[in-house]
Write a protein that holds these residues in place. Sequence first.
Motif, PDB file in Angstrom:
ATOM      1  N   ILE A   8      28.956  41.081  55.531  1.00  0.00           N
ATOM      2  CA  ILE A   8      29.935  40.540  54.588  1.00  0.00           C
ATOM      3  C   ILE A   8      29.225  39.782  53.470  1.00  0.00           C
ATOM      4  O   ILE A   8      29.590  39.898  52.300  1.00  0.00           O
ATOM      5  CB  ILE A   8      30.953  39.631  55.320  1.00  0.00           C
ATOM      6  N   GLY A   9      28.216  39.017  53.836  1.00  0.00           N
ATOM      7  CA  GLY A   9      27.475  38.272  52.821  1.00  0.00           C
ATOM      8  C   GLY A   9      26.918  39.180  51.743  1.00  0.00           C
ATOM      9  O   GLY A   9      27.104  38.929  50.544  1.00  0.00           O
ATOM     10  N   TYR A  10      26.269  40.258  52.148  1.00  0.00           N
ATOM     11  CA  TYR A  10      25.679  41.163  51.167  1.00  0.00           C
ATOM     12  C   TYR A  10      26.747  41.941  50.399  1.00  0.00           C
ATOM     13  O   TYR A  10      26.584  42.209  49.200  1.00  0.00           O
ATOM     14  CB  TYR A  10      24.658  42.074  51.836  1.00  0.00           C
ATOM     15  N   LEU A  11      27.849  42.275  51.052  1.00  0.00           N
ATOM     16  CA  LEU A  11      28.949  42.937  50.348  1.00  0.00           C
ATOM     17  C   LEU A  11      29.547  42.022  49.282  1.00  0.00           C
ATOM     18  O   LEU A  11      29.844  42.459  48.162  1.00  0.00           O
ATOM     19  CB  LEU A  11      30.040  43.371  51.339  1.00  0.00           C
ATOM     20  N   LEU A  12      29.713  40.747  49.622  1.00  0.00           N
ATOM     21  CA  LEU A  12      30.287  39.806  48.659  1.00  0.00           C
ATOM     22  C   LEU A  12      29.339  39.541  47.497  1.00  0.00           C
ATOM     23  O   LEU A  12      29.785  39.402  46.352  1.00  0.00           O
ATOM     24  CB  LEU A  12      30.690  38.507  49.355  1.00  0.00           C
ATOM     25  N   ILE A  13      28.055  39.475  47.781  1.00  0.00           N
ATOM     26  CA  ILE A  13      27.081  39.305  46.696  1.00  0.00           C
ATOM     27  C   ILE A  13      27.160  40.502  45.750  1.00  0.00           C
ATOM     28  O   ILE A  13      27.197  40.343  44.521  1.00  0.00           O
ATOM     29  CB  ILE A  13      25.665  39.107  47.263  1.00  0.00           C
ATOM     30  N   ALA A  14      27.236  41.703  46.313  1.00  0.00           N
ATOM     31  CA  ALA A  14      27.360  42.905  45.477  1.00  0.00           C
ATOM     32  C   ALA A  14      28.662  42.871  44.678  1.00  0.00           C
ATOM     33  O   ALA A  14      28.672  43.177  43.478  1.00  0.00           O
ATOM     34  CB  ALA A  14      27.291  44.159  46.345  1.00  0.00           C
ATOM     35  N   HIS A  19      31.552  42.264  39.086  1.00  0.00           N
ATOM     36  CA  HIS A  19      32.385  41.617  38.065  1.00  0.00           C
ATOM     37  C   HIS A  19      31.765  41.714  36.665  1.00  0.00           C
ATOM     38  O   HIS A  19      32.491  41.654  35.673  1.00  0.00           O
ATOM     39  CB  HIS A  19      32.638  40.149  38.432  1.00  0.00           C
ATOM     40  N   ILE A  20      30.475  41.870  36.599  1.00  0.00           N
ATOM     41  CA  ILE A  20      29.801  42.002  35.298  1.00  0.00           C
ATOM     42  C   ILE A  20      30.323  43.223  34.549  1.00  0.00           C
ATOM     43  O   ILE A  20      30.383  43.224  33.318  1.00  0.00           O
ATOM     44  CB  ILE A  20      28.264  42.084  35.490  1.00  0.00           C
ATOM     45  N   THR A  21      30.733  44.250  35.269  1.00  0.00           N
ATOM     46  CA  THR A  21      31.189  45.500  34.642  1.00  0.00           C
ATOM     47  C   THR A  21      32.658  45.464  34.231  1.00  0.00           C
ATOM     48  O   THR A  21      33.110  46.375  33.534  1.00  0.00           O
ATOM     49  CB  THR A  21      30.983  46.694  35.595  1.00  0.00           C
ATOM     50  N   MET A  42      40.818  32.081  29.039  1.00  0.00           N
ATOM     51  CA  MET A  42      41.145  31.796  30.440  1.00  0.00           C
ATOM     52  C   MET A  42      40.840  33.009  31.309  1.00  0.00           C
ATOM     53  O   MET A  42      40.314  32.864  32.413  1.00  0.00           O
ATOM     54  CB  MET A  42      42.624  31.393  30.585  1.00  0.00           C
ATOM     55  N   MET A  43      41.152  34.196  30.821  1.00  0.00           N
ATOM     56  CA  MET A  43      40.852  35.433  31.571  1.00  0.00           C
ATOM     57  C   MET A  43      39.350  35.553  31.805  1.00  0.00           C
ATOM     58  O   MET A  43      38.903  35.850  32.916  1.00  0.00           O
ATOM     59  CB  MET A  43      41.379  36.631  30.773  1.00  0.00           C
ATOM     60  N   GLU A  44      38.562  35.320  30.770  1.00  0.00           N
ATOM     61  CA  GLU A  44      37.105  35.419  30.876  1.00  0.00           C
ATOM     62  C   GLU A  44      36.538  34.346  31.801  1.00  0.00           C
ATOM     63  O   GLU A  44      35.697  34.628  32.656  1.00  0.00           O
ATOM     64  CB  GLU A  44      36.474  35.323  29.490  1.00  0.00           C
ATOM     65  N   VAL A  45      36.999  33.109  31.628  1.00  0.00           N
ATOM     66  CA  VAL A  45      36.498  32.001  32.448  1.00  0.00           C
ATOM     67  C   VAL A  45      36.892  32.183  33.914  1.00  0.00           C
ATOM     68  O   VAL A  45      36.070  32.014  34.809  1.00  0.00           O
ATOM     69  CB  VAL A  45      36.987  30.640  31.894  1.00  0.00           C
ATOM     70  N   HIS A  46      38.138  32.570  34.157  1.00  0.00           N
ATOM     71  CA  HIS A  46      38.578  32.765  35.545  1.00  0.00           C
ATOM     72  C   HIS A  46      37.821  33.904  36.209  1.00  0.00           C
ATOM     73  O   HIS A  46      37.473  33.802  37.391  1.00  0.00           O
ATOM     74  CB  HIS A  46      40.084  32.994  35.603  1.00  0.00           C
ATOM     75  N   THR A  47      37.558  34.956  35.476  1.00  0.00           N
ATOM     76  CA  THR A  47      36.772  36.060  36.041  1.00  0.00           C
ATOM     77  C   THR A  47      35.370  35.582  36.399  1.00  0.00           C
ATOM     78  O   THR A  47      34.844  35.907  37.469  1.00  0.00           O
ATOM     79  CB  THR A  47      36.709  37.242  35.055  1.00  0.00           C
ATOM     80  N   PHE A  48      34.760  34.790  35.522  1.00  0.00           N
ATOM     81  CA  PHE A  48      33.429  34.255  35.815  1.00  0.00           C
ATOM     82  C   PHE A  48      33.457  33.395  37.077  1.00  0.00           C
ATOM     83  O   PHE A  48      32.608  33.548  37.962  1.00  0.00           O
ATOM     84  CB  PHE A  48      32.895  33.431  34.636  1.00  0.00           C
ATOM     85  N   PHE A  49      34.438  32.508  37.184  1.00  0.00           N
ATOM     86  CA  PHE A  49      34.465  31.606  38.332  1.00  0.00           C
ATOM     87  C   PHE A  49      34.857  32.318  39.625  1.00  0.00           C
ATOM     88  O   PHE A  49      34.377  31.952  40.699  1.00  0.00           O
ATOM     89  CB  PHE A  49      35.335  30.379  38.054  1.00  0.00           C
ATOM     90  N   ILE A  50      35.692  33.344  39.536  1.00  0.00           N
ATOM     91  CA  ILE A  50      35.970  34.152  40.726  1.00  0.00           C
ATOM     92  C   ILE A  50      34.679  34.810  41.196  1.00  0.00           C
ATOM     93  O   ILE A  50      34.356  34.792  42.386  1.00  0.00           O
ATOM     94  CB  ILE A  50      37.064  35.200  40.443  1.00  0.00           C
ATOM     95  N   ALA A  51      33.933  35.381  40.251  1.00  0.00           N
ATOM     96  CA  ALA A  51      32.656  36.022  40.610  1.00  0.00           C
ATOM     97  C   ALA A  51      31.700  34.998  41.218  1.00  0.00           C
ATOM     98  O   ALA A  51      31.008  35.294  42.203  1.00  0.00           O
ATOM     99  CB  ALA A  51      32.028  36.680  39.376  1.00  0.00           C
ATOM    100  N   LEU A  52      31.654  33.798  40.655  1.00  0.00           N
ATOM    101  CA  LEU A  52      30.776  32.753  41.173  1.00  0.00           C
ATOM    102  C   LEU A  52      31.174  32.360  42.600  1.00  0.00           C
ATOM    103  O   LEU A  52      30.316  32.236  43.485  1.00  0.00           O
ATOM    104  CB  LEU A  52      30.794  31.528  40.256  1.00  0.00           C
ATOM    105  N   VAL A  53      32.469  32.182  42.842  1.00  0.00           N
ATOM    106  CA  VAL A  53      32.936  31.818  44.185  1.00  0.00           C
ATOM    107  C   VAL A  53      32.637  32.941  45.176  1.00  0.00           C
ATOM    108  O   VAL A  53      32.172  32.685  46.296  1.00  0.00           O
ATOM    109  CB  VAL A  53      34.442  31.464  44.169  1.00  0.00           C
ATOM    110  N   VAL A  54      32.850  34.188  44.774  1.00  0.00           N
ATOM    111  CA  VAL A  54      32.552  35.319  45.653  1.00  0.00           C
ATOM    112  C   VAL A  54      31.050  35.361  45.947  1.00  0.00           C
ATOM    113  O   VAL A  54      30.637  35.598  47.088  1.00  0.00           O
ATOM    114  CB  VAL A  54      33.064  36.638  45.036  1.00  0.00           C
ATOM    115  N   LEU A  55      30.225  35.114  44.930  1.00  0.00           N
ATOM    116  CA  LEU A  55      28.766  35.063  45.129  1.00  0.00           C
ATOM    117  C   LEU A  55      28.398  33.967  46.124  1.00  0.00           C
ATOM    118  O   LEU A  55      27.611  34.197  47.054  1.00  0.00           O
ATOM    119  CB  LEU A  55      28.054  34.831  43.796  1.00  0.00           C
TER     120      LEU A  55
END
Length: 131
Positions: A8-14, A19-21, A42-55
């Motif tokens: 799960i850890g490696y899947l979430l990192i991937a 999200h970059i794409t 807000m869309m851009e910032v929320h996407t960044f922070f979702i990606a950060l939390v998932v990472l």
Amino acid sequence: MHIHLEIIGYLLIALAFVHITFSRYFNWKIELARLSLVNKQMMEVHTFFIALVVLLMGILCALCANELLSTQLGKNLSLGLAIFWTCRLLAQFFWYSSDLWRGKRFETIVHIVFSCLWLYLSAVFWIVYFD
């Protein structure tokens, strides 16, 4: 269960890096141009922070599987992650319209793959919590 947490850890990192794409794949340059500046950002910032939390979730699972399995804090974090991913699983079916994927081969495959992923994440974290 240890191996599942590491997977799960490696899947979430991937997933975090996928999200970059999003901007290119979803054509946000054109799509978001129609929004007000605050909604676009807000869309851009929320996407960044979702990606950060998932990472960060991925790093936690990959590097701290033992602690998630063997400590009260780990169990409590697993409960939170189980609730989070179960809510995401439910959103897959009750928030997103099936019009987005039904009858479209690629989108249907993506829907099925991510539904299975959200189910897997939810199940593992519930098992870790209750075990």
